[in-house]
Design a protein around this motif. Sequence first.
Motif, PDB file in Angstrom:
ATOM      1  N   ARG A 189      27.429  47.047  -0.810  1.00  0.00           N
ATOM      2  CA  ARG A 189      28.397  46.567  -1.794  1.00  0.00           C
ATOM      3  C   ARG A 189      29.522  45.813  -1.078  1.00  0.00           C
ATOM      4  NH1 ARG A 189      30.937  51.211  -5.124  1.00  0.00           N
ATOM      5  NH2 ARG A 189      33.078  50.583  -4.767  1.00  0.00           N
ATOM      6  N   PRO A 190      30.315  45.034  -1.798  1.00  0.00           N
ATOM      7  CA  PRO A 190      31.410  44.326  -1.130  1.00  0.00           C
ATOM      8  C   PRO A 190      32.269  45.300  -0.306  1.00  0.00           C
ATOM      9  CG  PRO A 190      31.134  43.489  -3.345  1.00  0.00           C
ATOM     10  CD  PRO A 190      30.205  44.664  -3.226  1.00  0.00           C
ATOM     11  N   GLY A 191      32.527  44.924   0.919  1.00  0.00           N
ATOM     12  CA  GLY A 191      33.299  45.798   1.807  1.00  0.00           C
ATOM     13  C   GLY A 191      32.491  46.902   2.449  1.00  0.00           C
ATOM     14  N   GLY A 192      31.187  46.939   2.182  1.00  0.00           N
ATOM     15  CA  GLY A 192      30.330  47.986   2.735  1.00  0.00           C
ATOM     16  C   GLY A 192      29.962  47.716   4.182  1.00  0.00           C
ATOM     17  N   ALA A 193      29.159  48.621   4.737  1.00  0.00           N
ATOM     18  CA  ALA A 193      28.792  48.504   6.150  1.00  0.00           C
ATOM     19  C   ALA A 193      27.312  48.800   6.339  1.00  0.00           C
ATOM     20  CB  ALA A 193      29.624  49.456   6.997  1.00  0.00           C
ATOM     21  N   VAL A 194      26.697  48.065   7.267  1.00  0.00           N
ATOM     22  CA  VAL A 194      25.308  48.293   7.654  1.00  0.00           C
ATOM     23  C   VAL A 194      25.304  48.836   9.082  1.00  0.00           C
ATOM     24  CG1 VAL A 194      23.064  47.214   8.106  1.00  0.00           C
ATOM     25  CG2 VAL A 194      24.481  46.401   6.193  1.00  0.00           C
ATOM     26  N   GLY A 195      24.695  50.006   9.274  1.00  0.00           N
ATOM     27  CA  GLY A 195      24.490  50.548  10.615  1.00  0.00           C
ATOM     28  C   GLY A 195      23.043  50.329  10.988  1.00  0.00           C
ATOM     29  N   ARG A 196      22.815  49.471  11.979  1.00  0.00           N
ATOM     30  CA  ARG A 196      21.411  49.121  12.303  1.00  0.00           C
ATOM     31  C   ARG A 196      20.969  49.837  13.576  1.00  0.00           C
ATOM     32  NH1 ARG A 196      21.966  43.737  15.525  1.00  0.00           N
ATOM     33  NH2 ARG A 196      19.829  43.318  14.946  1.00  0.00           N
ATOM     34  N   VAL A 197      19.877  50.565  13.461  1.00  0.00           N
ATOM     35  CA  VAL A 197      19.319  51.251  14.628  1.00  0.00           C
ATOM     36  C   VAL A 197      17.843  50.927  14.832  1.00  0.00           C
ATOM     37  CG1 VAL A 197      21.017  53.113  14.632  1.00  0.00           C
ATOM     38  CG2 VAL A 197      18.910  53.375  13.298  1.00  0.00           C
ATOM     39  N   MET A 216      30.288  44.589   6.831  1.00  0.00           N
ATOM     40  CA  MET A 216      30.306  44.767   8.279  1.00  0.00           C
ATOM     41  C   MET A 216      28.906  45.139   8.765  1.00  0.00           C
ATOM     42  SD  MET A 216      32.198  47.466  10.722  1.00  0.00           S
ATOM     43  CE  MET A 216      30.708  48.451  10.766  1.00  0.00           C
ATOM     44  N   VAL A 217      28.405  44.413   9.741  1.00  0.00           N
ATOM     45  CA  VAL A 217      27.082  44.724  10.303  1.00  0.00           C
ATOM     46  C   VAL A 217      27.287  45.153  11.746  1.00  0.00           C
ATOM     47  CG1 VAL A 217      24.795  43.818  10.871  1.00  0.00           C
ATOM     48  CG2 VAL A 217      25.981  43.015   8.804  1.00  0.00           C
ATOM     49  N   GLY A 218      26.859  46.379  12.057  1.00  0.00           N
ATOM     50  CA  GLY A 218      27.040  46.877  13.425  1.00  0.00           C
ATOM     51  C   GLY A 218      25.874  47.756  13.820  1.00  0.00           C
ATOM     52  N   GLY A 219      26.012  48.375  14.976  1.00  0.00           N
ATOM     53  CA  GLY A 219      24.964  49.295  15.414  1.00  0.00           C
ATOM     54  C   GLY A 219      24.254  48.798  16.638  1.00  0.00           C
ATOM     55  N   GLY A 220      23.221  49.524  17.034  1.00  0.00           N
ATOM     56  CA  GLY A 220      22.486  49.220  18.252  1.00  0.00           C
ATOM     57  C   GLY A 220      21.879  50.490  18.807  1.00  0.00           C
ATOM     58  N   HIS A 221      21.596  50.455  20.088  1.00  0.00           N
ATOM     59  CA  HIS A 221      21.074  51.628  20.793  1.00  0.00           C
ATOM     60  C   HIS A 221      22.018  52.811  20.596  1.00  0.00           C
ATOM     61  CE1 HIS A 221      18.163  50.173  24.096  1.00  0.00           C
ATOM     62  NE2 HIS A 221      17.580  51.059  23.351  1.00  0.00           N
ATOM     63  N   ALA A 222      21.507  53.891  20.067  1.00  0.00           N
ATOM     64  CA  ALA A 222      22.377  55.035  19.778  1.00  0.00           C
ATOM     65  C   ALA A 222      22.754  55.787  21.057  1.00  0.00           C
ATOM     66  CB  ALA A 222      21.657  55.993  18.836  1.00  0.00           C
ATOM     67  N   PRO A 223      24.032  56.092  21.231  1.00  0.00           N
ATOM     68  CA  PRO A 223      24.425  56.912  22.384  1.00  0.00           C
ATOM     69  C   PRO A 223      24.139  58.388  22.097  1.00  0.00           C
ATOM     70  CG  PRO A 223      26.355  56.339  21.097  1.00  0.00           C
ATOM     71  CD  PRO A 223      25.177  55.681  20.419  1.00  0.00           C
ATOM     72  N   VAL A 224      22.855  58.742  22.083  1.00  0.00           N
ATOM     73  CA  VAL A 224      22.494  60.094  21.617  1.00  0.00           C
ATOM     74  C   VAL A 224      23.092  61.193  22.502  1.00  0.00           C
ATOM     75  CG1 VAL A 224      20.397  59.331  20.453  1.00  0.00           C
ATOM     76  CG2 VAL A 224      20.248  60.145  22.784  1.00  0.00           C
ATOM     77  N   ARG A 225      23.324  60.871  23.787  1.00  0.00           N
ATOM     78  CA  ARG A 225      23.919  61.876  24.672  1.00  0.00           C
ATOM     79  C   ARG A 225      25.272  62.329  24.124  1.00  0.00           C
ATOM     80  NH1 ARG A 225      25.933  65.301  26.863  1.00  0.00           N
ATOM     81  NH2 ARG A 225      25.787  66.092  29.006  1.00  0.00           N
ATOM     82  N   ALA A 226      26.006  61.389  23.526  1.00  0.00           N
ATOM     83  CA  ALA A 226      27.338  61.707  23.004  1.00  0.00           C
ATOM     84  C   ALA A 226      27.247  62.586  21.761  1.00  0.00           C
ATOM     85  CB  ALA A 226      28.082  60.411  22.664  1.00  0.00           C
ATOM     86  N   TYR A 227      26.128  62.542  21.060  1.00  0.00           N
ATOM     87  CA  TYR A 227      26.030  63.248  19.778  1.00  0.00           C
ATOM     88  C   TYR A 227      25.433  64.643  19.893  1.00  0.00           C
ATOM     89  CZ  TYR A 227      26.872  58.604  17.679  1.00  0.00           C
ATOM     90  OH  TYR A 227      27.402  57.397  17.307  1.00  0.00           O
TER      91      TYR A 227
END
Length: 344
Positions: free
Chosen positions: A258-266, A286-297
């Motif tokens: 939706r307007p103002g929404g965000a896409v997290g791409r993995v 907003m379009v963002g994301g990438g290789h997940a820093p799984v160690r941090a999670y």
Amino acid sequence: MRATVMFGAGDVRIESVPDASIIEPTDAVVTVTRACICGSDLWPYQKMEQSENGRLMGHEAIGIVEAVGADVRTIKAGDLVVMPFAFSDGTCVFCRAGLHTSCIHGGFFGTPEVAGAQAEAVRIPLADGTLFVLPTGKDDALMPSLLTLSDVMGTGHHAAVIARVGPGKTAAVVGDGAVGLCAVIAARRLGAEQIIILGRHPDRIALAREFGATDVVSERGAEAVERVRELTAGFGVHSVLECVGTEQSMHTAISIARPGGAVGRVGVPQEQTIPGSEPAFYNNVMVGGGHAPVRAYIEELLPDVLEGKINPGRVFDRTAGLDQVPDGYRAMNQREAIKVMVKP
Ligand SMILES: [Zn+2]
């Protein structure tokens, strides 16, 4: 030792390779007790050019530390550890910012530089920063869910974080593979009120519903966009978790925000360009994301796994010994299996 080697598209073999051993003083050697085949392993399985030496596969594992190098301080022989798909020092500027996949000394398992984990053992560079010691036994009933902390659960969580999922928001998950299913868990865990799964495999959809999906869209392309709009008062969703990586899935993902929404791409991108430039621009998506820093999670997600609040291990619907790994690739590629767990 025996290990999984991919020689080209559709050509996976179990071969005898040199034993995993300590090369750098910061290394550990881990005997693999559980590994798995990843959806991202299917991209080379479909496309890799034939190669004489092949590529040692696998980037997700749990195992027991057999040996550590002279400079390893916090990890010791006998520890049961989970191995994130990337190795990292845990101390550089990017690791301290929680982006371990951009570690300036780091890298990835199952690459020409570092061997893979679909094997009897694996060398772990930067063991202190990379490995996470588990507080369980090696045959604990939670093992499948703990194994997902090496990649798919952390990756689904990353999509949710980047897509800014929050309490009361609407979310859509594009893709019903293991990462998409974990993304449903993550969206629910972070409080999304409505979770729409875009997928078309009945067994996976059923699991997505159990994980918290409230709506299912099985159409594709423009029809899928239309259906999501219908389900969201015509607006689209606040948060889109893109878990496929194709041109069509990205275009759909951007079009249902939706307007103002965000896409997290993995989803690992299969194209050089991101489609959907116009809807992204005109809707301030907003379009963002990438290789997940799984160690941090791991630290954040582990307590929920241990308490049984989330059960991402249910994405494994097949278990294979090393000899059955080639057939496991075939089964995942033909969508007979969601995700294959390997017991070397
Ligand atoms: Zn680092």
